[in-house]
Design an enzyme around this catalytic site. Structure first.
Site, PDB file in Angstrom:
ATOM      1  N   HIS A   1       0.841  -1.197   0.000  1.00 48.35           N
ATOM      2  CA  HIS A   1       0.000   0.000   0.000  1.00 48.35           C
ATOM      3  C   HIS A   1       0.880   1.252   0.000  1.00 48.35           C
ATOM      4  O   HIS A   1       1.718   1.442   0.880  1.00 48.35           O
ATOM      5  CB  HIS A   1      -0.927  -0.008   1.215  1.00 48.35           C
ATOM      6  N   ALA A   2       0.615   2.101  -0.999  1.00 50.86           N
ATOM      7  CA  ALA A   2       1.536   3.181  -1.329  1.00 50.86           C
ATOM      8  C   ALA A   2       1.743   4.205  -0.215  1.00 50.86           C
ATOM      9  O   ALA A   2       2.849   4.631   0.056  1.00 50.86           O
ATOM     10  CB  ALA A   2       1.024   3.874  -2.594  1.00 50.86           C
TER      11      ALA A   2
ATOM     12  N   TYR B   1      -1.827   2.029   9.340  1.00 49.18           N
ATOM     13  CA  TYR B   1      -1.401   2.156  10.722  1.00 49.18           C
ATOM     14  C   TYR B   1      -2.428   1.451  11.605  1.00 49.18           C
ATOM     15  O   TYR B   1      -3.424   0.951  11.085  1.00 49.18           O
ATOM     16  CB  TYR B   1      -1.351   3.658  11.102  1.00 49.18           C
TER      17      TYR B   1
ATOM     18  N   GLU C   1       1.564   4.065   2.952  1.00 48.07           N
ATOM     19  CA  GLU C   1       1.963   3.597   4.286  1.00 48.07           C
ATOM     20  C   GLU C   1       3.478   3.712   4.417  1.00 48.07           C
ATOM     21  O   GLU C   1       4.219   2.737   4.445  1.00 48.07           O
ATOM     22  CB  GLU C   1       1.422   2.169   4.473  1.00 48.07           C
TER      23      GLU C   1
ATOM     24  N   HIS D   1       2.488  -2.948   7.016  1.00 49.41           N
ATOM     25  CA  HIS D   1       1.505  -1.932   6.631  1.00 49.41           C
ATOM     26  C   HIS D   1       1.474  -0.869   7.720  1.00 49.41           C
ATOM     27  O   HIS D   1       2.139  -0.985   8.750  1.00 49.41           O
ATOM     28  CB  HIS D   1       0.110  -2.562   6.518  1.00 49.41           C
TER      29      HIS D   1
ATOM     30  N   TYR E   1     -10.506  -6.656  10.110  1.00 43.84           N
ATOM     31  CA  TYR E   1     -11.748  -6.831   9.358  1.00 43.84           C
ATOM     32  C   TYR E   1     -11.588  -8.005   8.387  1.00 43.84           C
ATOM     33  O   TYR E   1     -10.462  -8.410   8.097  1.00 43.84           O
ATOM     34  CB  TYR E   1     -12.156  -5.568   8.577  1.00 43.84           C
TER      35      TYR E   1
ATOM     36  N   ARG F   1      -5.547  -7.435  -2.172  1.00 41.05           N
ATOM     37  CA  ARG F   1      -6.794  -8.166  -2.419  1.00 41.05           C
ATOM     38  C   ARG F   1      -6.679  -8.972  -3.707  1.00 41.05           C
ATOM     39  O   ARG F   1      -7.644  -9.529  -4.175  1.00 41.05           O
ATOM     40  CB  ARG F   1      -7.990  -7.206  -2.557  1.00 41.05           C
TER      41      ARG F   1
ATOM     42  N   GLU G   1       0.595  -3.947  11.281  1.00 40.75           N
ATOM     43  CA  GLU G   1       0.198  -2.561  11.063  1.00 40.75           C
ATOM     44  C   GLU G   1       1.019  -1.731  12.033  1.00 40.75           C
ATOM     45  O   GLU G   1       0.885  -1.871  13.248  1.00 40.75           O
ATOM     46  CB  GLU G   1      -1.299  -2.368  11.345  1.00 40.75           C
TER      47      GLU G   1
ATOM     48  N   ARG H   1      -3.403   4.606  -2.243  1.00 38.77           N
ATOM     49  CA  ARG H   1      -3.206   3.295  -1.603  1.00 38.77           C
ATOM     50  C   ARG H   1      -2.826   2.188  -2.598  1.00 38.77           C
ATOM     51  O   ARG H   1      -1.952   1.371  -2.334  1.00 38.77           O
ATOM     52  CB  ARG H   1      -4.511   2.906  -0.901  1.00 38.77           C
TER      53      ARG H   1
END
Ligand code: 0X9
Ligand code: ZN
Length: 781
Positions: free
Chosen positions: A193-194, A321, A196, A319, A371, A268, A397, A251
């Site tokens: 993810h960009a 946060y 982060e 990742h 999640y 994903r 995270e 992201r």
């Protein structure tokens, strides 16, 4: 955290990505704008906490807001990103709104300004500022070039836009019977993810510290001689670059989706359970899974690399946060076959991280802890492999918990790197060695004299294996010569044992190592290269100067000038459990402790500290070295409980704990408590690091609620002051720890004066026999 419009997409609420338009200035310093691609700005947008009391209200708020920042929104406080018009609309619903980030664009601008200012500072290290893709690749190349014996670099492939994705592998040179080509591998990657940004900095920090520690730090050397560490800092290089040039909050990758939207979420897009729950089919969504599994070069590259490295046993995908340690599964709430192993490793990593700066990351399976998310790297790494290639895969995270979110201030890069290095080393040890030894109370800093020394050891076979019964032993020798004598460890429960060190002379060192076997006859030792290396704590005597089980209030003072808390005043009592305070004191004996109001009350916020400060001051105690002992080191120790992470304004307060050596006239800070262990935590400080030990010491604990309305609960128990020392040696006449000519002269003076101090044999007379006995002792030293 995924703070975007996915919920709105899944709930089929309204169109979302409109805010990613309109622009003027550059996203970041020195970035080259992409022609025809204006910089995305967030002018006027805020992040606010809205308190909703029903699902209906929640849906209404989610429908209005630009995006939702809370990762599991429900009834209660929900963080949302809003434009001024959206904020008005929410206020009109009559809901309570609290501003969290008053100006999103200002936050991004402040970050740019900080990066620019740091660049102008010449004395900063590489890890005190965020780095562009080019800078990261350059540094990676420098690390490889400077460490040819231990590092090799590689490219796992190119991104969609043709940028190389680079990595390095780090392992010690071939050793007899221990070839590089046979070592288990562990991978640390970041930046699927960009936005982060702390991720790539963290794994680069690992690379830097591992290379600095190889050959100088025993633990790192042992790990690198028994495993290969792989580091890939920027998996999504196109996206990362885009966050520097165009949109700080981007992201996904930079796929042109064909419907006017951009980007597939790499996390994903992995094939294991691709297309399941917690991933979107909407190309505009932040968690868009892509048209098919592994449709993206970024995920293909990493998959191909993993498949080409069949010795890989564990991995962490970094990742930000939220401060979470996440294990499989993401696609289902069912527990994975290796749930017990993951529980153990989650808790090892969590303790290792917390041991550095006191931050307790929350650990658990992805699905229930953050999640549902399908098509993630962790699930593929663990689920798509088959025995023996099942990779123990984690997501971490990183910092923080939302105060700064993705725009984490640069001065937090190093602390984040340090605490996560501890976690990474812990996981590396689990896969590098057949048996892993950890010390729940730390290694003994010193052994006791005149008695055996016990300490606790956790002994765990590497994941998937077991320990041979009775094989866990400590090998010890008093002093520095002779053979190490084995003693079987005593099982306490589970994987925890007691190790016992032999009686040794005060002032010497006791040397020891630990050993255990697996049924496959693999032997693990701690330190790993024992018996070449071993632990060698000094043997000393611990003299207790003050002990207080907090069962009576004698000598304690509640309150100090300026105290103004209206509730939660310190008291000595049996605490009642809440989500923020303990249900029992710490000690085995007795039932009371000092607590900021003991009754639980009707809710977590009842009877906590409100409205100001409340101070608890200890009786005066003595921390000086007792007569007949060499000058020793005084320590102060206590157990404390602190909670400030409940309620609607978490982590806004702190508790100073201070020490005085002049009966309370002046105070020096021992620690500023901010960590929410929500557990009893033992702290031990060397007094001389703060103040000179005297006979007039006091401690004070300042619990406070400084206006934010946050929930503050604190407790204190079992205070102990000790001096660690040795009795004076017979000929150390002035008892300064050394036998020198000064002692001889002092003895002669006392003898000549006929002083009873010269009665060396203690028979009540000062005679020539005393003199002779002193000379013999002096010659021994
Ligand atoms: O949603 C994600 O991909 C991760 N959170 S983030 O806020 N950094 O985007 C959680 C990843 C959980 N891991 C897997 N599903 N594999
Ligand atoms: Zn992420």
């Amino acid at each position: 955290m995924l703070n975007q419009s996915i919920r709105r997409a899944t709930l089929a609420l309204s169109a979302s990505a409109a805010f990613l338009l309109s622009a003027t200035a550059l996203a970041q310093p020195d970035a080259t704008p992409i022609p025809g691609q204006p910089v995305v700005r967030f002018d006027g947008q805020r992040v606010v906490t809205v308190t909703v009391t029903s699902m209906r209200e929640l849906l209404a708020v989610m429908n209005i807001a630009e995006s939702v920042w809370t990762h599991t929104p429900g009834v209660g406080p929900v963080d949302v990103q809003v434009t001024p018009a959206q904020l008005d609309a929410i206020t009109q619903l009559g809901l309570a709104v609290q501003v969290k980030i008053p100006d999103l664009q200002a936050l991004i601008d402040a970050e740019s300004a900080d990066i620019r200012a740091r660049r102008a500072q010449r004395d900063l290290t590489w890890f005190q500022n965020y780095k562009t893709l080019a800078e990261i690749n350059t540094y990676l190349g420098q690390l490889a070039a400077a460490n040819l014996a231990t590092v090799s670099s590689f490219t796992i492939g190119n991104t969609l836009l043709g940028k190389p994705v680079n990595g390095i592998r780090i392992t010690g040179p071939d050793l007899p019977g221990n070839l590089k080509s046979a070592r288990p591998q562990i991978m640390f990657n970041a930046c699927q993810h960009a936005r982060e940004w702390v991720g790539p900095m963290t794994v680069m920090y690992f690379a830097d510290q591992l290379l600095a520690g190889y050959g100088t730090d025993q633990r790192i050397t042992d790990i690198l001689n028994n495993s290969e560490v792989i580091i890939i800092p920027v998996v999504n290089a196109d996206g990362y670059d885009f966050t520097w040039t165009t949109n700080r909050l981007w992201r996904k990758n930079r796929r042109t989706n064909g419907d006017g939207s951009f980007g597939v979420d790499p996390n994903r897009n992995w094939s294991y359970q691709w297309g399941g729950e917690g991933a979107s089919t909407n190309p505009s969504a932040e968690d868009y899974r892509g048209p098919s599994a592994f449709s993206e070069p970024e995920t293909q590259n990493l998959r191909n690399f993993v498949l080409a490295n069949p010795r890989m046993r564990a991995s962490i995908d970094f990742h930000s946060y939220s401060q979470l340690i996440l294990s499989p599964w993401g696609w289902t709430s069912a527990l994975p076959p290796d749930a017990t192993i993951f529980d153990q490793l989650n808790s090892d990593i969590r303790s290792a991280i917390a041991s550095v700066n006191g931050l307790f990351y929350t650990a658990g399976p992805i699905y229930t802890t953050i999640y549902p998310a399908s098509g993630g790297a962790v699930d593929w790494n663990y689920g798509a492999g088959s025995t023996p290639r099942k990779i123990l895969a984690f997501t971490i995270e990183l910092r923080d918990t939302g105060a700064n979110g993705f725009t984490l201030p640069a001065d937090q890069i190093i602390p984040t790197g340090q605490e996560n290095l501890a976690g990474a080393l812990s996981l590396s040890e689990s896969i590098a060695f057949p048996v892993k030894f950890t010390f729940p109370d730390g290694l003994p800093a010193n052994a006791d004299t005149g008695t055996t020394t016990n300490f606790r050891v956790n002994v765990v076979a590497s994941p998937g294996s077991t320990l041979s019964t009775g094989s866990a032993k400590v090998f010890a020798r008093p002093g520095s010569t002779g053979a190490f004598t084995p003693a079987t460890l005593t099982l306490i429960s589970g994987t925890t044992y007691t190790a016992t060190l032999p009686v040794s002379t005060c002032g010497s060192n006791v040397q020891f190592y630990l050993e255990a076997q697996t049924p496959a006859a693999a032997t693990g030792r701690s330190p790993a290269s024992a018996p070449t290396a071993f632990y060698t704590p000094p043997v000393q005597q611990t003299v207790v100067k003050y002990t207080d089980a907090a069962e009576t209030s004698a000598g304690w003072t509640i309150g100090a000038a300026g105290d103004n808390a209206s509730s939660g005043i310190w008291e000595l009592a049996v605490p009642q459990a809440t989500a923020a305070q303990p249900g029992a004191d710490h000690s085995l004996a007795g039932t009371k402790c000092w607590i900021t109001s003991a009754p639980a009350g009707a809710s977590v916020g009842a009877n906590d500290v409100d409205g100001g400060t409340t101070t608890l001051t200890s009786p005066t105690f003595d921390a000086t070295t007792p007569a007949g002992f060499q000058p020793g080191d005084a320590y102060i120790e206590y157990w404390r409980w602190y909670s400030n992470d409940q309620g609607s304004a978490p982590n806004t307060d702190s508790m100073p704990i201070q020490i005085s050596n002049n009966g309370g006239s002046t105070w020096t800070q021992l620690e500023l408590v901010t960590d929410n262990a929500n557990a009893w935590v033992n702290k031990r400080f060397k007094v001389s690091n703060f103040v000179a030990p005297t006979a007039n010491m006091k401690l004070r604990f300042i619990a406070r609620d400084l206006g934010s309305g946050s929930i503050v609960e604190a407790a204190v128990d079992d205070i102990l002051a000790t001096v660690v020392t040795c009795p004076c040696k017979p000929a150390d006449f002035n008892c300064d720890g050394f036998v020198t000519g000064e002692d001889f002269d002092a003895y002669v003076d006392a003898f000549t004066a006929g002083s009873l101090a010269a009665d060396f044999d203690g028979d009540g007379f000062v005679t020539g026999e005393d003199f002779d006995a002193f000379v013999v002792a002096f010659e021994i030293g």
